[in-house]
Design an enzyme around this catalytic site. Structure first.
Site, PDB file in Angstrom:
ATOM      1  CG  HIS A   1      36.825  52.366  46.623  1.00  0.00           C
ATOM      2  ND1 HIS A   1      35.536  52.769  46.888  1.00  0.00           N
ATOM      3  CD2 HIS A   1      36.718  51.312  45.771  1.00  0.00           C
ATOM      4  CE1 HIS A   1      34.687  51.999  46.231  1.00  0.00           C
ATOM      5  NE2 HIS A   1      35.379  51.098  45.547  1.00  0.00           N
ATOM      6  CG  HIS A  27      36.482  46.834  47.435  1.00  0.00           C
ATOM      7  ND1 HIS A  27      37.565  47.241  46.685  1.00  0.00           N
ATOM      8  CD2 HIS A  27      35.395  46.959  46.634  1.00  0.00           C
ATOM      9  CE1 HIS A  27      37.162  47.606  45.485  1.00  0.00           C
ATOM     10  NE2 HIS A  27      35.841  47.435  45.427  1.00  0.00           N
ATOM     11  CG  HIS A  39      34.002  43.443  42.227  1.00  0.00           C
ATOM     12  ND1 HIS A  39      34.852  43.269  43.289  1.00  0.00           N
ATOM     13  CD2 HIS A  39      33.766  44.781  42.165  1.00  0.00           C
ATOM     14  CE1 HIS A  39      35.123  44.428  43.857  1.00  0.00           C
ATOM     15  NE2 HIS A  39      34.464  45.360  43.191  1.00  0.00           N
ATOM     16  CG  ASN A  79      38.070  41.315  39.964  1.00  0.00           C
ATOM     17  OD1 ASN A  79      37.106  40.924  39.318  1.00  0.00           O
ATOM     18  ND2 ASN A  79      39.304  41.222  39.502  1.00  0.00           N
ATOM     19  NE  ARG A  88      50.760  24.049  53.431  1.00  0.00           N
ATOM     20  CZ  ARG A  88      51.652  24.045  52.453  1.00  0.00           C
ATOM     21  NH1 ARG A  88      51.881  25.157  51.758  1.00  0.00           N
ATOM     22  NH2 ARG A  88      52.344  22.954  52.174  1.00  0.00           N
ATOM     23  CG  ASP A 140      36.001  43.319  31.918  1.00  0.00           C
ATOM     24  OD1 ASP A 140      36.495  42.265  32.378  1.00  0.00           O
ATOM     25  OD2 ASP A 140      36.296  44.450  32.352  1.00  0.00           O
ATOM     26  N   GLY A 141      36.664  40.181  30.071  1.00  0.00           N
ATOM     27  CA  GLY A 141      37.929  39.699  29.540  1.00  0.00           C
ATOM     28  C   GLY A 141      39.142  40.335  30.185  1.00  0.00           C
ATOM     29  CG  HIS A 178      37.358  43.344  36.083  1.00  0.00           C
ATOM     30  ND1 HIS A 178      37.161  44.256  35.062  1.00  0.00           N
ATOM     31  CD2 HIS A 178      37.463  44.076  37.223  1.00  0.00           C
ATOM     32  CE1 HIS A 178      37.145  45.476  35.573  1.00  0.00           C
ATOM     33  NE2 HIS A 178      37.320  45.391  36.871  1.00  0.00           N
ATOM     34  CG  ASP A 231      32.836  47.614  39.192  1.00  0.00           C
ATOM     35  OD1 ASP A 231      32.281  48.581  39.767  1.00  0.00           O
ATOM     36  OD2 ASP A 231      33.989  47.233  39.471  1.00  0.00           O
TER      37      ASP A 231
END
Length: 382
Positions: free
Chosen positions: A138, A192, A213, A216, A224, A245-246, A248, A271
């Site tokens: 972004h 995010h 997601h 991510n 801690r 998707d292998g 992310h 996504d």
């Protein structure tokens, strides 16, 4: 009951129902819906050796087929929708990316028309109300605090079609925006974000119900300082999005999410950006340039992962064959759970009489061979 000329019997497959998998079962399609029984002499399609599962529901997708939901024309958006339908996604929420408020309001107006005519199930605003510390793909220059007044502007622009907002709820106005969205029946998703564990708990208490997601674009799990991941996994009110998707997620992270949250609280998403179902090359995600190489999308500047090129049939096959998840759990994560979150589970998300005849046919290796949407074949079984 509709007449036999509008009815079809899909026979002999393994059919995944809300109660479990039934061997050699049949699904009756009457017009655009699933029926309890078939009229005499209705045509039969033999699907022995195949699986029949509900059509997939993607609540977080930015485009596909070379077309962008975030900037494309109406025809281009429709092309992206069709691309994902070819891969089994019969219900789609169009996701935006960070942009100027005026631009996002204009996109909401265009996309809302497609919701109103039944091509989309809603709009998901991902940005601009996210953390610059976890911005991912972004534009940092366009990010802003989640001021409830700005959130309300986009709600109004969407004319009742907004389904979800992704917010960094720790930022100024975040908690008040969560409350505003909850009051309007719109999903507040935490993502995010650079929130602490305690800040995430506060957002959940205010009404947030989805983790955008998971893992991510958020702080990693710490022993801690557990951060948002622990809070999102432990709370039964939260459904966690996963991009399988292998790229992310490591398989162990996926397993952790399923073990902690359970299949009832996972929603597989793509996504996906423009390149899904299209190929490698140079694309744009909002104002940012993206290079897709060997199916992995990254920003040209900085190299951050920029969405995915995933389609949900691939996510399904990987979940069953690589991650070794039970088929029934995968179906819940791809269909029933997102349909429930979006408030459309009275029509889609499971194979039950009266619901839309949205379904996917898979062969014994879980490769897609057929897709039906509202009683019409998008991909005719082979």
């Amino acid at each position: 009951m509709a007449g036999s000329e509008t009815s079809t019997v899909l026979s002999g497959a393994r059919v995944v129902l809300p109660t479990g998998t039934v061997e050699g079962d049949q699904v009756v399609v009457a017009g655009s819906r699933i029926a309890a029984s078939a009229p005499e002499h209705a045509p039969v399609i033999d699907l022995a050796g195949h699986w029949v599962v509900p059509g997939f529901v993607d609540m977080h997708v930015h485009g596909g087929g070379g077309s962008s939901f975030t900037s494309g024309t109406t025809d281009e958006v429709l092309q992206g929708i069709h691309t994902h339908r070819l891969h089994g996604t019969t219900t789609i929420v169009a996701s935006t990316v960070t942009g100027e408020m005026e631009f996002l309001a204009a996109r909401a107006s265009l996309l809302s028309e497609l919701v109103e005519q039944g091509d989309l199930a809603g709009i998901h605003f991902e940005g601009p109300f996210i953390s610059p510390c976890r911005k991912g793909a972004h534009s940092e220059a366009l990010l802003r605090d989640p001021d409830p007044a700005d959130v309300r502007k986009l709600l109004d622009a969407a004319r009742g079609t907004a389904k979800m907002f992704t917010l960094a709820t720790e930022m100024k106005g975040g908690i008040d925006s969560v409350r505003l969205l909850a009051e309007h029946g719109v999903i507040a998703a935490i993502g995010h974000t650079d929130a602490t564990y305690e800040q995430t708990v506060q957002a959940i208490e205010a009404g947030a119900t989805v983790a955008t997601h998971l893992f991510n674009a958020m702080p990693p799990l710490g022993h801690r300082d557990p951060g948002p991941i622990a809070a999102l996994l432990e709370d039964e009110r939260i459904t966690v999005e996963l991009i399988n998707d292998g790229t992310h997620l490591h398989p162990a992270a996926l397993e952790l999410a399923f073990r902690c949250a359970g299949a009832a609280r996972v929603a597989f998403i793509t996504d996906a950006m423009d390149a899904a179902g299209f190929g490698d090359g140079i694309y744009h995600l909002g104002p940012l340039e993206v290079e897709v190489e060997q199916g992995v999308a990254r920003l040209v500047e900085g190299g951050s992962i920029a969405g995915s090129t995933l389609t949900l049939d691939t996510a399904f096959r990987r979940a069953v064959t690589v991650d070794r998840l039970p088929v029934e759990d995968v179906v819940r994560s791809l269909s029933a759970n997102p349909a429930r979150l979006l408030g459309v589970d009275d029509r889609v998300g499971s194979l039950e009489p009266g619901k839309d005849a949205d379904l996917v046919v898979l062969d014994a290796d879980f490769t897609l061979t057929g897709v039906m949407r509202k009683g019409e074949w998008v991909v005719t079984p082979r």
